[in-house]
Design an enzyme around this catalytic site. Structure first.
Site, PDB file in Angstrom:
ATOM      1  N   TYR A 159       1.039  -1.196   0.114  1.00 11.91           N
ATOM      2  CA  TYR A 159       0.029   0.078  -0.004  1.00 11.91           C
ATOM      3  C   TYR A 159       0.782   1.121   0.033  1.00 11.91           C
ATOM      4  CZ  TYR A 159      -3.437   3.261   1.661  1.00 11.91           C
ATOM      5  OH  TYR A 159      -4.288   4.368   1.806  1.00 11.91           O
ATOM      6  N   ASP A 172       9.541   2.761  -0.742  1.00 16.59           N
ATOM      7  CA  ASP A 172       8.391   3.631   0.246  1.00 16.59           C
ATOM      8  C   ASP A 172       8.707   3.040   1.726  1.00 16.59           C
ATOM      9  OD1 ASP A 172       4.808   3.513   0.283  1.00 16.59           O
ATOM     10  OD2 ASP A 172       6.251   4.475   1.467  1.00 16.59           O
ATOM     11  N   LYS A 177       4.757   9.433   8.485  1.00 14.75           N
ATOM     12  CA  LYS A 177       4.552   8.856   9.822  1.00 14.75           C
ATOM     13  C   LYS A 177       5.434   9.417  10.982  1.00 14.75           C
ATOM     14  CE  LYS A 177       2.347   4.760   8.159  1.00 14.75           C
ATOM     15  NZ  LYS A 177       1.033   4.732   8.553  1.00 14.75           N
TER      16      LYS A 177
HETATM   17  P1  KE4 Z   1      -0.826   8.310   4.513  1.00 16.07           P
HETATM   18  O1  KE4 Z   1      -1.207   9.218   3.246  1.00 16.07           O
HETATM   19  O2  KE4 Z   1      -1.755   7.516   5.104  1.00 16.07           O
HETATM   20  O3  KE4 Z   1       0.204   9.521   5.268  1.00 16.07           O
HETATM   21  O4  KE4 Z   1       0.460   7.398   3.840  1.00 16.07           O
HETATM   22  C1  KE4 Z   1       0.262   6.480   2.933  1.00 16.07           C
HETATM   23  C2  KE4 Z   1       1.063   5.349   3.074  1.00 16.07           C
HETATM   24  C3  KE4 Z   1       2.010   5.229   2.158  1.00 16.07           C
HETATM   25  N1  KE4 Z   1       3.127   4.091   2.187  1.00 16.07           N
HETATM   26  C4  KE4 Z   1       2.964   3.438   3.129  1.00 16.07           C
HETATM   27  C5  KE4 Z   1       3.999   2.218   3.287  1.00 16.07           C
HETATM   28  C6  KE4 Z   1       2.029   3.339   4.104  1.00 16.07           C
HETATM   29  O5  KE4 Z   1       1.797   2.374   5.073  1.00 16.07           O
HETATM   30  C7  KE4 Z   1       1.059   4.587   4.122  1.00 16.07           C
HETATM   31  C8  KE4 Z   1      -0.084   4.575   5.189  1.00 16.07           C
HETATM   32  N2  KE4 Z   1      -0.571   3.339   6.346  1.00 16.07           N
HETATM   33  C9  KE4 Z   1      -1.535   3.121   6.493  1.00 16.07           C
HETATM   34  C10 KE4 Z   1      -1.465   1.870   7.459  1.00 16.07           C
HETATM   35  N3  KE4 Z   1      -1.285   0.905   6.985  1.00 16.07           N
HETATM   36  C11 KE4 Z   1      -2.162   4.398   7.237  1.00 16.07           C
HETATM   37  C12 KE4 Z   1      -3.360   4.019   8.025  1.00 16.07           C
HETATM   38  C13 KE4 Z   1      -4.625   4.367   7.066  1.00 16.07           C
HETATM   39  O6  KE4 Z   1      -4.745   4.423   5.911  1.00 16.07           O
HETATM   40  O7  KE4 Z   1      -5.610   5.086   8.051  1.00 16.07           O
END
Ligand code: KE4
Length: 431
Positions: free
Chosen positions: A144, A239, A267
């Site tokens: 993701y 990523d 994060k």
């Molecule tokens: P954000 O746009 O949510 O800040 O980041 C996206 C993203 C990009 N790359 C990786 C490897 C990520 O894990 C994420 C976001 N992680 C999720 C949890 N698996 C965020 C939690 C959510 O979607 O509420």
């Protein structure tokens, strides 16, 4: 555990917010029951609107690496807000932040701040396409990278949890430029490269996957991707939104010894404030506007309050690198305790673990890609999740997520997690 206030809040929330939440995975849809609404948190504890206390193993999906309400970060924010919240103009703190990031992550010569991991990955692939003048990208099933259109193809995390790994609304034109392969399957990638000769701009992946649950790269997988990218003028993008500043000061690339051309971050980089970043080799980053032609912008990019929080946590981690050994030791204690519970109960469930990230999969098979992760019994996971919540342990509400341990978790709290794990496994899962 009573949920009166959370329940009424959720009912009201659903009238005004889609699904009652501002991010799907928070809705507990995959685990059943209604979400608890969090009122406050301190250190390794979170407190809901109903007076319940939990030991926290998700830490806002990673950012709260030093634990909640960390005085160092909060003091930095308090100081910053005295000078107004935002200028939309360059500031000293952005320079200090960029310099620190390039020091902690040596493969990053230059870095651009954005406001989320999604923005970081969206910008990174646009840049890779602009730099190589090629359109296609390769991503991996179950990885993701945020909700950018190009990534909602065989996506993990909430997309997998909600059963929409290929989301409606993503056009065919976009989807055709995203090629996918199973994680850890180097020959599948080699085949895609052969079939799409000179059309692939980049390969993007989580070097340690967290969004299908925690899945580690097999020996040679990352090295093989590095070789493929070198031989075919493709940009290798790690990523590290999850693994960055968590697995080591330099992230997974420091621990695993493979260097990408670009890295996306999020994060922990914001210490709990909305911050993302993308960076990499100078010759690539200099293609970004206004230096180069690839456009990317943001009103609140490099926001001074967010930079104050981010700089506070990164500078602390950079100067106190013993923190990594300490967090990894407590994480290892929890994992060892759960493994001990599983063997005492004759349960063969799989645990994947690296540093302060781990996942308990409700399958006795090895989990090394999305297909094997999906063999897990998600309804069993739902029962486990709800029982652990009732016992005051706050886990990620999906089998396809990783747990993130913070520096605030003590051995004593770790032992409580292990004990609750034993009680739930033995009462609920052993017939
Ligand atoms: P954000 O746009 O949510 O800040 O980041 C996206 C993203 C990009 N790359 C990786 C490897 C990520 O894990 C994420 C976001 N992680 C999720 C949890 N698996 C965020 C939690 C959510 O979607 O509420």
């Amino acid at each position: 555990m009573h949920l009166k206030n959370s329940k009424t809040l959720f009912e009201t929330a659903k009238q005004f917010i889609p699904g009652g939440v501002n991010s799907p995975v928070r809705a507990f849809k995959a685990v059943g029951g209604d979400p608890v609404f969090i009122k406050s948190a301190k250190g390794a504890k979170v407190y809901d609107e109903d007076g319940n206390e939990y030991i926290e193993l998700i830490n806002s999906w990673g950012p709260m690496f030093l634990g909640h309400a960390n005085e160092l970060i909060e003091e930095a924010v308090r100081e910053a807000i005295k000078n107004s919240l935002s200028f939309g103009a360059p500031t000293r703190k952005e320079v200090e932040m960029a310099e620190l990031i390039t020091h902690m992550v040596p493969s990053v010569d230059k870095v651009r701040m954005v406001n989320s991991g999604t923005e970081a990955t969206m910008s990174a692939i646009r840049l890779a396409r602009g730099y190589t003048r090629k359109d296609k990208i390769i991503k991996f099933e179950g990885c993701y990278h945020g909700h950018g259109d190009s990534f909602l193809i065989a996506a993990g995390s909430g997309a997998a949890t909600m059963g929409v790994p290929d989301s409606p609304g993503v056009t065919k034109g976009t989807a055709q430029d995203t090629l996918t392969a199973p994680f850890n399957d180097l020959s599948a990638v080699e085949q895609l490269v052969t079939e799409n000769k000179d059309e692939i701009a980049a390969i993007i992946l989580e070097p340690v996957a967290g969004n299908m649950g925690c899945v580690l790269p097999k020996k040679g997988f990352l090295e093989g991707l590095r070789t493929l990218c070198d031989a075919n003028n493709m940009v290798l993008i790690f990523d590290e939104v999850m693994t960055g500043f968590r697995l080591a000061p330099g992230g997974a690339q420091e621990v695993l010894g493979v260097t990408p051309d670009m890295t996306t971050l999020g994060k922990i980089i914001g210490g709990g404030m909305p911050v993302g970043a993308y960076g990499g080799k100078k010759e690539i980053m200099d293609f970004v506007s206004p230096e180069g032609p690839v456009y990317q912008a943001g009103t609140l990019s490099g926001n001074p309050v967010a930079m104050a929080a981010g700089f506070a946590i990164l500078a602390h981690l950079n100067e106190h690198r013993n923190i990594y050994k300490e967090v990894d030791a407590v994480s290892g204690r929890i994992v060892a305790g759960i493994k001990e519970n599983l063997s005492r109960l004759g349960l063969g469930y799989t645990i994947n673990h690296i540093g302060s990230m781990f996942s308990l999969f409700f399958t006795d098979k090895e989990v090394y890609d999305f297909t094997s992760a999906k063999q897990s019994d998600t309804s069993l996971f739902g029962i486990y999740f709800r029982e652990m919540l009732a016992k005051g342990i706050y886990l990620a509400p999906s089998q396809f997520e990783a747990l993130f341990i913070s520096h605030a978790i003590t051995d004593d709290l770790a032992d409580q997690v292990i004990q609750m794990n034993y009680e739930v496994l033995s009462s609920v899962l052993v017939k």
